[in-house]
Scaffold this active site. Structure first.
Site, PDB file in Angstrom:
ATOM      1  N   ARG A  20       1.462  15.295  -7.465  1.00 26.52           N
ATOM      2  CA  ARG A  20       1.620  14.656  -8.761  1.00 26.52           C
ATOM      3  C   ARG A  20       0.269  14.163  -9.276  1.00 26.52           C
ATOM      4  O   ARG A  20      -0.684  14.000  -8.514  1.00 26.52           O
ATOM      5  CB  ARG A  20       2.611  13.493  -8.664  1.00 26.52           C
ATOM      6  CG  ARG A  20       2.222  12.429  -7.644  1.00 26.52           C
ATOM      7  CD  ARG A  20       3.342  11.443  -7.425  1.00 26.52           C
ATOM      8  NE  ARG A  20       2.874  10.263  -6.698  1.00 26.52           N
ATOM      9  CZ  ARG A  20       3.542   9.134  -6.602  1.00 26.52           C
ATOM     10  NH1 ARG A  20       4.724   9.028  -7.188  1.00 26.52           N
ATOM     11  NH2 ARG A  20       3.065   8.104  -5.940  1.00 26.52           N
ATOM     12  N   GLY A  69       0.811  -1.219   0.000  1.00 33.54           N
ATOM     13  CA  GLY A  69       0.000   0.000   0.000  1.00 33.54           C
ATOM     14  C   GLY A  69       0.837   1.257   0.000  1.00 33.54           C
ATOM     15  O   GLY A  69       2.041   1.245   0.264  1.00 33.54           O
ATOM     16  N   ASP A  81       6.085  -5.821  -9.228  1.00 38.05           N
ATOM     17  CA  ASP A  81       4.752  -5.856  -9.798  1.00 38.05           C
ATOM     18  C   ASP A  81       3.935  -4.641  -9.394  1.00 38.05           C
ATOM     19  O   ASP A  81       2.715  -4.641  -9.470  1.00 38.05           O
ATOM     20  CB  ASP A  81       4.010  -7.150  -9.444  1.00 38.05           C
ATOM     21  CG  ASP A  81       4.217  -7.588  -8.011  1.00 38.05           C
ATOM     22  OD1 ASP A  81       5.052  -6.990  -7.342  1.00 38.05           O
ATOM     23  OD2 ASP A  81       3.546  -8.533  -7.574  1.00 38.05           O
ATOM     24  N   ASN A  82       4.605  -3.588  -8.955  1.00 40.17           N
ATOM     25  CA  ASN A  82       3.921  -2.338  -8.674  1.00 40.17           C
ATOM     26  C   ASN A  82       3.940  -1.403  -9.866  1.00 40.17           C
ATOM     27  O   ASN A  82       3.678  -0.210  -9.727  1.00 40.17           O
ATOM     28  CB  ASN A  82       4.542  -1.644  -7.454  1.00 40.17           C
ATOM     29  CG  ASN A  82       4.022  -2.248  -6.169  1.00 40.17           C
ATOM     30  OD1 ASN A  82       2.911  -2.751  -6.129  1.00 40.17           O
ATOM     31  ND2 ASN A  82       4.825  -2.223  -5.134  1.00 40.17           N
TER      32      ASN A  82
END
Length: 379
Positions: free
Chosen positions: A159, A66, A236-237
């Protein structure tokens, strides 16, 4: 989120301010605006949340991770009809901060602030950066992972991205057996961000996987073509849509050494320059594992065949981009040999990758004359 009155607005990208958020430059003089982009006050209508996902670290499943230092503020639709998700990074603790403080430091924040905008203007799909604020409040970090903790200054970046969903946003749901939520989230992602996929198509998840695979191959080939290297820790992010700058070092190569690792904590070279495309394949393997419970046996077979096509798609796009830089026309077998040769030559890749566009025959001749005579080309 933070409530700090000691933040100072350091920089704003006017292109994002004017052309994405529809704001006038005068807003940066407003104390309330500075307070909002530093996390001290919410924008009107904002209900912040933190993103839940899982991930692998150095090839091993690390469980639920997270956003430990990023707050999603909400979605903004600008006057051009574009929808952007607005996020603060470094804005304090979230439910996923674990033992962290939720803060970011200047060095990583400046790197993201500049790199994301550089990548955008080089034509690579990426998140965007609006503002960078810095603080005198100390943040304690171990930058070299050697037990030597130093005091640094904190910073916050505001952002934007079309979506902050990641491959591991889906993977965590499969891992925890939340298949109803997985299906709901996946249908939402397809509806919102892959509008060309018919929601009533029985093979929509296969089509989705194919689209993500193609875009991942093209994305990595594109960032490699401008000399960018991403030292991701949580492989895998990767975002489903564009480059994000959450984990690990990144930057532009000075020389093309396939064994160079931008991430100093990566002793095995998993995220070396030469392994960037393989990391993309790893991501896609994990995405397919996440989708597997929703696929029939025939759909799984189709998806496995699609996965096997990734190397060819990547290399074809990689070569197309290089040939465009060199001004090569058509499809000659020798083109691949020239590209392979260039990747082994000690040249200034910052200059070559970023500035070389289609070159005429005269400059092309002198370019190779320099290579063959000195084995070095410098700016």
């Amino acid at each position: 989120m933070l409530f700090l009155h000691i933040f100072r607005l350091f920089c704003v990208f006017q292109d994002v301010l004017r052309n994405i958020l529809d704001l006038n430059e005068s807003v940066i003089q407003n104390e309330e605006f500075v307070c909002c982009v530093s996390g001290g006050k919410l924008f009107p209508g904002s209900v912040p949340l933190a993103h839940r996902y899982g991930g692998h670290q150095f090839g091993y499943w690390a469980g639920q991770l997270g956003d430990g230092r990023a707050h999603l503020l909400g979605e903004y639709t600008n006057r051009k009809g574009e929808r952007w998700e607005v996020q603060l990074k470094g804005s304090g603790k979230t439910p996923y901060s674990r033992s962290g403080d939720g803060r970011a430091v200047i060095r990583s924040s400046v790197r993201e602030f500049l790199c994301s905008e550089a990548m955008h203007f080089l034509g690579v799909p990426t998140s965007r950066a609006l503002s960078l604020v810095v603080s005198e409040e100390p943040v304690w970090r171990d930058p070299f992972y050697n037990g030597s903790v130093i005091k640094e200054r904190g910073a916050v970046v505001l952002r934007l991205a079309k979506s902050w969903f990641r491959i591991s946003s889906l993977e965590i749901l499969t891992r925890t057996g939340e298949l109803d939520v997985l299906r709901t989230l996946l249908d939402f992602v397809i509806k919102e961000h892959f509008k060309s996929i018919a929601t009533n198509d029985p093979d929509k998840y296969v089509v989705f996987f194919s689209r993500v695979l193609n875009e991942t191959a093209h994305l990595i080939a594109h960032w490699m073509s401008v000399g960018f290297a991403h030292g991701v820790c949580n492989t895998d992010n990767f975002s489903l849509l564009s480059i994000t700058f959450d984990y690990g070092p990144f930057g532009f190569m000075e020389s093309y050494d396939p064994n160079f690792v931008p991430n100093t904590s990566d002793d095995e070279g998993r995220y070396s320059i030469g392994a960037q495309a393989n990391v993309g394949l790893f991501n896609l393997q994990k995405l397919l594992e996440a989708l597997k419970p929703l696929l029939t046996s025939d759909q799984l077979s189709q998806s496995l065949q699609i996965l096997r096509e990734y190397p060819q798609i990547y290399h074809q796009r990689f070569h197309e981009l290089f040939k465009a830089k060199l001004g090569f026309l058509g499809n000659e077998e020798k083109d691949s040999y020239v590209i392979a040769f260039l990747l082994k030559v000690n040249i200034s890749w910052i200059v070559f990758f970023s500035n070389c566009t289609i070159i005429n025959s005269y400059s092309f001749f002198y370019f190779f004359y320099d290579i063959f005579n000195s084995q070095t080309v410098r700016s």
